[in-house]
Motif scaffolding. Structure first.
Motif, PDB file in Angstrom:
ATOM      1  N   SER A 140       2.048 -12.484  -6.928  1.00 26.26           N
ATOM      2  CA  SER A 140       2.700 -12.051  -5.897  1.00 26.26           C
ATOM      3  C   SER A 140       3.012 -10.446  -5.841  1.00 26.26           C
ATOM      4  O   SER A 140       3.219  -9.797  -4.941  1.00 26.26           O
ATOM      5  CB  SER A 140       4.204 -12.548  -5.702  1.00 26.26           C
ATOM      6  OG  SER A 140       5.041 -12.111  -6.690  1.00 26.26           O
ATOM      7  N   THR A 193      -1.581  -8.415  -1.338  1.00 28.47           N
ATOM      8  CA  THR A 193      -2.438  -9.104  -0.362  1.00 28.47           C
ATOM      9  C   THR A 193      -3.929  -8.842  -0.498  1.00 28.47           C
ATOM     10  O   THR A 193      -4.940  -9.511  -0.576  1.00 28.47           O
ATOM     11  CB  THR A 193      -1.915  -9.386   0.972  1.00 28.47           C
ATOM     12  OG1 THR A 193      -1.531  -8.203   1.316  1.00 28.47           O
ATOM     13  CG2 THR A 193      -1.124 -10.375   1.140  1.00 28.47           C
ATOM     14  N   ASP A 194      -4.105  -7.223  -0.398  1.00 29.76           N
ATOM     15  CA  ASP A 194      -5.461  -7.076  -0.468  1.00 29.76           C
ATOM     16  C   ASP A 194      -6.368  -7.501  -1.710  1.00 29.76           C
ATOM     17  O   ASP A 194      -7.480  -8.010  -1.809  1.00 29.76           O
ATOM     18  CB  ASP A 194      -5.480  -5.423  -0.807  1.00 29.76           C
ATOM     19  CG  ASP A 194      -5.589  -4.698   0.625  1.00 29.76           C
ATOM     20  OD1 ASP A 194      -5.608  -5.505   1.341  1.00 29.76           O
ATOM     21  OD2 ASP A 194      -5.836  -3.611   0.420  1.00 29.76           O
ATOM     22  N   LEU A 206      -5.454 -10.030  -3.801  1.00 32.00           N
ATOM     23  CA  LEU A 206      -5.207 -11.456  -3.697  1.00 32.00           C
ATOM     24  C   LEU A 206      -6.403 -12.075  -2.914  1.00 32.00           C
ATOM     25  O   LEU A 206      -7.182 -13.087  -3.219  1.00 32.00           O
ATOM     26  CB  LEU A 206      -3.892 -12.035  -3.294  1.00 32.00           C
ATOM     27  CG  LEU A 206      -2.730 -11.835  -4.184  1.00 32.00           C
ATOM     28  CD1 LEU A 206      -1.325 -12.187  -3.568  1.00 32.00           C
ATOM     29  CD2 LEU A 206      -2.894 -12.468  -5.463  1.00 32.00           C
ATOM     30  N   ASN A 207      -6.663 -11.376  -1.773  1.00 39.60           N
ATOM     31  CA  ASN A 207      -7.669 -11.888  -0.848  1.00 39.60           C
ATOM     32  C   ASN A 207      -8.906 -11.364  -1.307  1.00 39.60           C
ATOM     33  O   ASN A 207      -9.906 -12.341  -1.140  1.00 39.60           O
ATOM     34  CB  ASN A 207      -7.442 -11.391   0.542  1.00 39.60           C
ATOM     35  CG  ASN A 207      -6.211 -11.840   1.438  1.00 39.60           C
ATOM     36  OD1 ASN A 207      -5.702 -13.061   0.939  1.00 39.60           O
ATOM     37  ND2 ASN A 207      -5.599 -11.056   2.273  1.00 39.60           N
ATOM     38  N   GLN A 255      -5.106 -18.071  -5.575  1.00 42.85           N
ATOM     39  CA  GLN A 255      -4.078 -18.608  -4.975  1.00 42.85           C
ATOM     40  C   GLN A 255      -3.354 -19.487  -6.062  1.00 42.85           C
ATOM     41  O   GLN A 255      -4.300 -19.980  -6.696  1.00 42.85           O
ATOM     42  CB  GLN A 255      -4.637 -19.485  -3.897  1.00 42.85           C
ATOM     43  CG  GLN A 255      -5.938 -19.292  -3.419  1.00 42.85           C
ATOM     44  CD  GLN A 255      -6.318 -20.489  -2.475  1.00 42.85           C
ATOM     45  OE1 GLN A 255      -6.424 -21.776  -2.909  1.00 42.85           O
ATOM     46  NE2 GLN A 255      -6.678 -20.235  -1.329  1.00 42.85           N
TER      47      GLN A 255
END
Ligand code: ADE
Length: 251
Positions: free
Chosen positions: A144, A148-149, A151-152, A157
């Motif tokens: 976390s 998000t950049d 992670l994507n 996940q």
């Protein structure tokens, strides 16, 4: 001086992160390789890059044991996922090691290491359990924090920590055909890399406990080279330093 623990990194970025946490490291060159002795969270530590491949790994392990008298070795790096459900961003902590390119057949069974009567070497149960605890702690908190950049970009996940067979050989596995052949020959293998089984053989020779954790950087298939440097920089080296931190500070 006390007997040190070895922290072995497969990647420059990982070693740099470990050295950044050592206040007093001194460099010593042996066999053309730089070893860093100092302290990390109060532990007497020798940090080193393993080099790539089984020969570099074996000489590094031997120097750590013969020249520094290390009593425990902890190895961090990346690996290609082979097992079902072993995905990019997951972590594999080894229970056993095998050299997938060892083949002295028909004199010896395929994968058996001549002279040893066996094809696998074991990780040390105590430090491996500590490394599992450290890895699980990091996997709960770190993803976390990656943003998000990142992670994507890598489709990360809910990363998981797997335990089982880790296989090594002097090849970067980067075709689906080779990955399928390895899975067929060694269905229990969770992941493939290029050093750990050589460390395990040397540690077996000397009776030195070894534990290895690998972050899955690719699926050892036709897409295995995609964004590898970015993954090393932005994910794997952050996992490793957080896992080493958690490992050395746990009680
Ligand atoms: N280390 C990381 N990915 C790997 C792969 N696909 N083959 C061998 N070593 C690796």
């Amino acid at each position: 001086m006390t007997t040190p623990v070895a922290i072995v990194s497969a990647l420059h970025e990982e070693l740099a992160a470990v050295l950044a946490l050592m206040p007093d490291e001194q460099q010593q060159t042996i066999g053309g390789r730089a070893f860093w002795r100092g302290h990390l969270h109060g532990h007497d530590v020798v940090a080193v890059l393993s080099g790539i491949g089984k020969v570099a790994a074996a000489t590094t392990a031997t120097a750590l044991i013969e020249r520094f008298g290390v009593q425990r070795i902890v190895f961090t790096g990346v690996a290609g996922g082979l097992g079902d459900g072993v995905n990019v961003g997951d972590v594999v902590v080894a229970q056993r090691f095998l050299q997938h390119d060892m083949d002295a057949s028909p004199i010896f069974p395929r994968h058996e290491v001549p002279g040893y009567g066996r094809s696998t070497f074991e990780a040390d149960a105590v430090i491996t359990a500590q490394l599992v605890r450290a890895s699980e702690q990091v996997l709960r908190a770190l993803p976390s924090q990656l943003g998000t950049d990142v992670l994507n970009a890598f489709g990360l996940q809910a990363p998981r920590c797997h335990q089982g067979l880790l296989i090594s050989g002097d090849r970067f596995v980067s075709t689906t055909a080779e990955s399928l052949a390895l899975r067929e020959a060694l269905p229990e293998a969770l992941a493939v890399e290029m050093e750990s089984a050589a460390f395990a053989q040397v540690c077996h020779d000397y009776g030195v406990p070894l534990a290895v954790v690998r972050t899955i950087s690719d699926r050892a298939d036709d897409a295995a080279h995609v964004d590898f440097p970015r993954f090393l920089r932005e994910v794997a080296s952050r996992y490793s330093s957080a896992i080493i931190d958690a490992f050395l500070t746990q009680r």
